[in-house]
Design an enzyme around this catalytic site. Sequence first.
Site, short mmCIF file in Angstrom:
data_model
loop_
_atom_site.label_atom_id
_atom_site.label_comp_id
_atom_site.label_asym_id
_atom_site.label_seq_id
_atom_site.Cartn_x
_atom_site.Cartn_y
_atom_site.Cartn_z
N THR A 154 1.02 -68.42 -15.43
CA THR A 154 2.95 -67.93 -16.16
C THR A 154 3.41 -67.08 -14.89
OG1 THR A 154 1.78 -66.46 -17.19
CG2 THR A 154 2.12 -68.56 -18.16
N LYS A 155 4.12 -66.61 -15.39
CA LYS A 155 5.05 -65.31 -13.74
C LYS A 155 4.50 -64.41 -14.99
CE LYS A 155 9.93 -66.32 -15.37
NZ LYS A 155 11.37 -66.42 -15.73
N ASP A 164 -6.82 -62.52 -18.56
CA ASP A 164 -7.35 -61.41 -17.42
C ASP A 164 -7.75 -60.14 -17.11
OD1 ASP A 164 -5.76 -59.79 -18.44
OD2 ASP A 164 -3.79 -60.21 -17.42
N GLU A 182 -3.52 -74.08 -30.64
CA GLU A 182 -2.61 -73.36 -29.65
C GLU A 182 -3.03 -71.50 -30.43
OE1 GLU A 182 -0.16 -71.57 -26.19
OE2 GLU A 182 0.50 -73.10 -26.88
N LYS A 218 -9.19 -50.49 -25.80
CA LYS A 218 -10.38 -49.20 -25.93
C LYS A 218 -10.85 -49.35 -26.70
CE LYS A 218 -6.36 -46.05 -25.55
NZ LYS A 218 -4.97 -44.92 -26.93
N ASP A 274 -5.06 -60.01 -26.85
CA ASP A 274 -4.81 -59.16 -26.45
C ASP A 274 -6.03 -58.51 -26.44
OD1 ASP A 274 -4.55 -55.98 -27.20
OD2 ASP A 274 -3.05 -56.27 -28.22
N GLU A 308 1.02 -64.33 -15.16
CA GLU A 308 -0.21 -63.92 -14.09
C GLU A 308 -0.37 -64.33 -12.87
OE1 GLU A 308 -3.74 -67.06 -14.42
OE2 GLU A 308 -2.03 -67.54 -15.77
N GLU A 313 2.10 -68.36 -33.83
CA GLU A 313 2.63 -67.49 -33.38
C GLU A 313 3.03 -66.32 -34.46
OE1 GLU A 313 2.49 -64.42 -31.64
OE2 GLU A 313 1.67 -65.63 -29.70
#
EC number: 2.1.1.33
Length: 245
Positions: free
Chosen positions: A224-225, A182, A71, A150, A146, A227, A96
Amino acid sequence: MPEGVAFPKEIKSFVRRAGRTTTGQAKALEDMGPQFLLPYQTSAIDFIATYADSTGARGNNDINPGPVILEIGFGMGEATAHIAALMPEKNFLCCEVHEPGVGALLKRIGEQGLRNIRIVAHDAVEVIDHMLPLQSLDGVHIFFPDPWHKKKHNKRRLIQSALIAKLAARLKVGGYIHCATDWQPYAEQILEVLSKEPLLKNTATQTHPELAGYAPKPYYRPLTKFENRGIKLGHGVWDIVFERV
């Protein structure tokens, strides 16, 4: 925190988000880090040794440690912990660079008693280059990277053809890459990049032609919260799943 583990300071395909490590996250880093944090190294990871005590291990005398899922960028670890609990027979190697996020996932590991997660707090591209042998992975999860909205920053997006070629080479035949975003322009780019990789095929082309190359949300990826909040605001979410051929 284990010796040799350090959070990178260079900005590459990511940016270090501002945020304070809470007391609970710091305690998890100290208490859980020695067992679940792996130091970055420039040699191939030994999956057998790494997951010897994992619920995904297939026995001490078996040279196969069980399926390994990479992941990239797990945020605060909400989805990671959910999936690892749902799939105890699989092992998760999670990258991460955000220290509060690493602490948050370690806290979840402790609270839920998870044993099949290991974390490398380092740039995932370097982890792929140096720690992951060819055809060693059973899957790759990249959820909500991310989008670099732009146009002048688009080149900093994680999912580019060079990275996907590296990941495809490290997947076993039949392994998969699952991306979710998203941001529709990024979804279109991801679909285009993965479609051009000769070692991958789109799993949705024949099963869900009505989705124009996108996949229905796989059962294992939770909402998730973040989403859920986006869906309530009318935002779309696109899942892209390709398989190694």
